[in-house]
Enzyme design. Structure first.
Site, PDB file in Angstrom:
ATOM      1  N   TRP A 115      40.643  35.883  45.206  1.00 51.83           N
ATOM      2  CA  TRP A 115      40.446  35.863  43.747  1.00 51.83           C
ATOM      3  C   TRP A 115      40.806  34.535  43.118  1.00 51.83           C
ATOM      4  CZ3 TRP A 115      36.990  38.947  42.226  1.00 51.83           C
ATOM      5  CH2 TRP A 115      36.837  40.204  42.822  1.00 51.83           C
ATOM      6  N   ASP A 209      46.877  35.490  36.971  1.00 52.61           N
ATOM      7  CA  ASP A 209      46.098  36.723  37.123  1.00 52.61           C
ATOM      8  C   ASP A 209      47.009  37.784  37.756  1.00 52.61           C
ATOM      9  OD1 ASP A 209      44.389  38.759  37.887  1.00 52.61           O
ATOM     10  OD2 ASP A 209      43.033  37.491  39.063  1.00 52.61           O
ATOM     11  N   LYS A 234      43.382  49.056  38.122  1.00 50.28           N
ATOM     12  CA  LYS A 234      44.235  49.335  39.288  1.00 50.28           C
ATOM     13  C   LYS A 234      45.339  50.296  38.824  1.00 50.28           C
ATOM     14  CE  LYS A 234      42.148  45.565  40.915  1.00 50.28           C
ATOM     15  NZ  LYS A 234      41.014  45.562  41.776  1.00 50.28           N
TER      16      LYS A 234
END
Ligand code: PLP
Length: 407
Positions: A115, A209, A234
């Site tokens: 990511w 992040d 999540k």
């Protein structure tokens, strides 16, 4: 198949607590006695304004967010932040330093997995198109055995930052969902992100992040960050919502910056537009915000993030403990080194491919779902988000131990 027959260990979208989903289902039909469902009322109604305020206040209290930072609710997922962060922060830098040309301006990325690598590639597209330099301050693949895997966070002496006065922002991903690499949360540990390498912690702003670890444990030193953000899907709620915790000086007039030569920014991506409109510039992801509020309130009712951190710590101890035994027997390799191991996404590979098939069958037979590793890395990934209980972790550990004993 009934819900009770399955243990969803997927990496996201992922399991949410069942009692929260039951409450959400009621609100989907009739929100707070309005006679209308949450997806059917106006986002400008007083009920929804109240929901937005409640969500903001609950998150502020859970995470101890200081008044220096705004909490914003955006659409577009974490991937859109890969783009919006570049546009907003290059605008801010241009307003602060109109005299510094693009060719002498930098944005810094720390690459520790899929990511952050993706975010840095988007940085290269957008910043590169206006001549701004992208510096990879550290890439943890350089510290892996084969030189191409993500096995750890970079060592503290690895970081090569750009000159701070010429850097628009510094970016990292706290928990790499695909690879299972996570920074430690305490600055006392050498595998934490080195916030203290930045003198005043104002400039360059540090952007992180937290998509796959948001609300899994407290975030210490939150005031040291320019922005922390995470997609909801999540630990927090359904996909569609991205939560941004933004220091107020990052909310800048992007049109004024454009007049000085910064890139033009779509208004829907401007953090100031979002903030000026209380996150209601356009229709927000209402259902996702509603479920996120229920989840956040549930965490608060159970004592907040400190006891949750303890529960999540114990769960990953259980799973890594069981995996260590398989590793000692030469059956598997845990992908990530101690100190950088994610509490949320545990990744491992079998050393003999035929065992992989047998293990997958063993998990399927026990109702475990979502355990296959991301297609880019293979192997297995067990995600231990908040909805997974210690009892669930014990079940997974038993499946692992039984597999070891029968191999
Ligand atoms: N960052 C992290 C750490 C992620 O885990 C994900 C998705 O799983 C993303 C970014 C991208 O999120 P989205 O699909 O919401 O754009």
């Amino acid at each position: 198949m009934e819900r009770k027959d399955v243990l969803n260990l997927g990496a996201g979208p992922s399991a949410l607590p069942e009692h929260v989903l039951q409450e959400a289902a009621r609100g989907l039909l009739n929100y707070n006695g309005t006679g209308m469902g949450i997806t059917e009322i106006s986002h400008r109604s007083k009920e929804f304004q109240q929901l937005t305020n409640d969500l903001s206040a609950t998150l502020r209290s859970l995470l101890n967010v200081p008044q220096t930072h705004e909490i914003l609710f955006a659409q577009g997922g974490a991937s859109l932040v890969f783009s919006s962060i570049v546009l907003n922060l290059l605008s801010r830098f241009k307003l602060l330093h109109p005299e510094i040309p693009a060719s002498e301006t930098y944005i810094d990325y720390v690459v520790t997995g899929t990511w952050s690598k993706k975010a840095s590639e988007e940085g290269k597209r957008l910043a590169g198109s206006v001549g701004v330099n992208v510096n990879i301050a550290a890439d943890s693949r350089a510290y892996s055995k084969d030189g191409k895997s993500f096995e750890c966070v970079p060592p503290l002496d690895a970081y090569k930052w750009s000159p701070p006065a010429q850097t628009a922002f510094v970016y990292y991903c706290e928990n790499e969902t695909v690879n299972g690499v996570q920074f430690a949360s305490s600055q006392a540990v050498s595998t934490a992100f080195p916030l203290n390498q930045f003198q005043d912690n104002i400039d360059p702003p540090i952007i992180a992040d937290f998509s796959s670890s948001f609300l899994s444990r407290p975030i210490p030193n939150i005031s040291s960050y320019g922005m922390i953000y995470g997609g909801a899907q999540k630990n927090v709620g359904p996909a569609g919502l991205t939560i941004l915790i933004v220091r107020k000086d990052l909310l800048v007039d992007v049109d004024a910056a454009h007049k000085l030569g910064a890139p033009v920014v779509p208004l829907t991506l401007s953090y100031k537009t979002l903030a000026d409109n209380g996150s209601l510039y356009n229709t927000p992801p209402m259902f996702s915000m509603y479920v996120s509020l229920l989840v956040a309130k549930d965490i608060a009712a159970k004592g907040g993030l400190v006891p949750l951190e303890e529960r999540n710590y114990q769960k990953q101890e259980t799973i890594y403990g069981a995996l260590e035994k398989l590793q000692e027997k030469g059956l598997i390799r845990i992908n990530v080194l101690p100190g950088s191991r994610s509490w949320m996404n545990v990744t491992f590979v079998f050393l003999q491919p035929d065992k992989e098939k047998a293990f997958l069958e063993a998990t399927e037979a026990k109702g475990l779902r979502g355990v296959k590793g991301h297609r880019s890395v293979g192997g297995f990934r067990i995600s231990l988000y908040n909805a997974i209980t210690q009892e669930n972790a014990d079940t997974v550990a038993t499946v692992l131990t039984n597999f070891l004993n029968s191999s």
